[in-house]
Design a protein around this motif. Structure first.
Motif, PDB file in Angstrom:
ATOM      1  N   GLY A  10       0.598  -1.166  -0.102  1.00 30.98           N
ATOM      2  CA  GLY A  10      -0.811   0.039   0.295  1.00 30.98           C
ATOM      3  C   GLY A  10       0.773   1.405   0.098  1.00 30.98           C
ATOM      4  N   GLY A  11       1.849   0.837   1.009  1.00 31.03           N
ATOM      5  CA  GLY A  11       2.488   2.538   1.021  1.00 31.03           C
ATOM      6  C   GLY A  11       2.952   2.450  -1.016  1.00 31.03           C
ATOM      7  N   LEU A  12       3.595   1.500  -1.337  1.00 34.76           N
ATOM      8  CA  LEU A  12       4.159   1.520  -2.159  1.00 34.76           C
ATOM      9  C   LEU A  12       3.522   2.591  -3.698  1.00 34.76           C
ATOM     10  CD1 LEU A  12       7.307   1.026  -4.379  1.00 34.76           C
ATOM     11  CD2 LEU A  12       5.769  -1.032  -4.676  1.00 34.76           C
ATOM     12  N   LEU A  16       4.147   5.447  -5.714  1.00 35.65           N
ATOM     13  CA  LEU A  16       4.191   5.905  -6.914  1.00 35.65           C
ATOM     14  C   LEU A  16       3.239   7.257  -7.199  1.00 35.65           C
ATOM     15  CD1 LEU A  16       4.550   2.471  -8.291  1.00 35.65           C
ATOM     16  CD2 LEU A  16       6.589   4.020  -7.862  1.00 35.65           C
ATOM     17  N   VAL A  17       2.003   7.552  -6.650  1.00 36.63           N
ATOM     18  CA  VAL A  17       0.993   7.950  -7.024  1.00 36.63           C
ATOM     19  C   VAL A  17       1.481   9.415  -6.605  1.00 36.63           C
ATOM     20  CG1 VAL A  17      -1.550   9.076  -6.187  1.00 36.63           C
ATOM     21  CG2 VAL A  17      -1.153   6.620  -6.747  1.00 36.63           C
ATOM     22  N   PRO A  28      -5.274  15.376  -9.525  1.00 37.35           N
ATOM     23  CA  PRO A  28      -5.797  14.354  -8.824  1.00 37.35           C
ATOM     24  C   PRO A  28      -6.748  13.864  -9.051  1.00 37.35           C
ATOM     25  CG  PRO A  28      -5.304  16.422  -7.402  1.00 37.35           C
ATOM     26  CD  PRO A  28      -5.490  16.996  -8.942  1.00 37.35           C
ATOM     27  N   GLY A  29      -8.015  14.171 -10.018  1.00 38.78           N
ATOM     28  CA  GLY A  29      -9.018  13.574 -10.286  1.00 38.78           C
ATOM     29  C   GLY A  29      -8.067  12.646 -12.090  1.00 38.78           C
ATOM     30  N   ARG A  30      -7.762  13.119 -12.349  1.00 38.18           N
ATOM     31  CA  ARG A  30      -6.537  11.795 -13.437  1.00 38.18           C
ATOM     32  C   ARG A  30      -5.717  11.488 -12.916  1.00 38.18           C
ATOM     33  NH1 ARG A  30      -6.218  16.088 -18.629  1.00 38.18           N
ATOM     34  NH2 ARG A  30      -8.356  16.954 -18.834  1.00 38.18           N
ATOM     35  N   VAL A  31      -5.363  11.690 -11.744  1.00 41.41           N
ATOM     36  CA  VAL A  31      -4.909   9.954 -11.490  1.00 41.41           C
ATOM     37  C   VAL A  31      -5.353   9.135 -10.937  1.00 41.41           C
ATOM     38  CG1 VAL A  31      -2.830   9.904  -9.355  1.00 41.41           C
ATOM     39  CG2 VAL A  31      -2.503  12.230 -10.406  1.00 41.41           C
ATOM     40  N   MET A  32      -6.537   9.599 -10.343  1.00 41.50           N
ATOM     41  CA  MET A  32      -7.686   8.696  -9.211  1.00 41.50           C
ATOM     42  C   MET A  32      -8.482   7.826 -10.815  1.00 41.50           C
ATOM     43  SD  MET A  32      -9.163  10.908  -6.273  1.00 41.50           S
ATOM     44  CE  MET A  32     -10.823  11.015  -6.949  1.00 41.50           C
TER      45      MET A  32
END
Length: 118
Positions: A10-12, A16-17, A28-32
């Motif tokens: 989970g940390g990795l 990365l995010v 942020p919306g596009r990353v989600m």
């Protein structure tokens, strides 16, 4: 060892995010959306289930898990109902999680004082 594997996985994913958010111009919306889509693609390729078996909730809780849940729901609904399953499977599979998020978000708005950003 289960907790350790969940923690590092989970940390990795979160690291990365965060790198994506800090080093690129992605909002942020596009990353989600990228995370949900990645979970769907990993589920389709058959990579996600072995990953879950290896690291547990570390890979299942983030948005990757939501994408995989949508994929699994659509896959089951298509096998059961045919073409119409494409449209209903994702809703059926994720209904409990989405409902819980809405209910708890509403309750939190009653307990805490929500404020708009200025």
């Amino acid at each position: 060892m289960e907790y350790f594997n969940a923690f590092w996985a989970g940390g990795l994913i979160c690291a990365l995010v965060q790198i994506l958010l800090d080093r690129t111009k992605l909002m942020p919306g596009r990353v989600m959306v990228l995370l949900v889509t990645s979970g769907t693609v990993l589920g389709f390729l058959g990579v996600y289930d072995p990953l879950i078996e290896m690291v547990g909730c570390g890979a299942g809780v983030p948005l990757l898990g939501f994408g995989n849940t949508l994929f699994q729901g659509v896959k089951e609904a298509v096998l059961k109902d045919g073409f119409i399953g494409i449209f209903e499977g994702g809703f059926t599979a994720s209904a409990a999680g989405i409902s819980a998020a809405l209910v708890f978000g509403y309750l939190a708005s009653w307990i805490f004082e929500p404020k708009m950003k200025k």
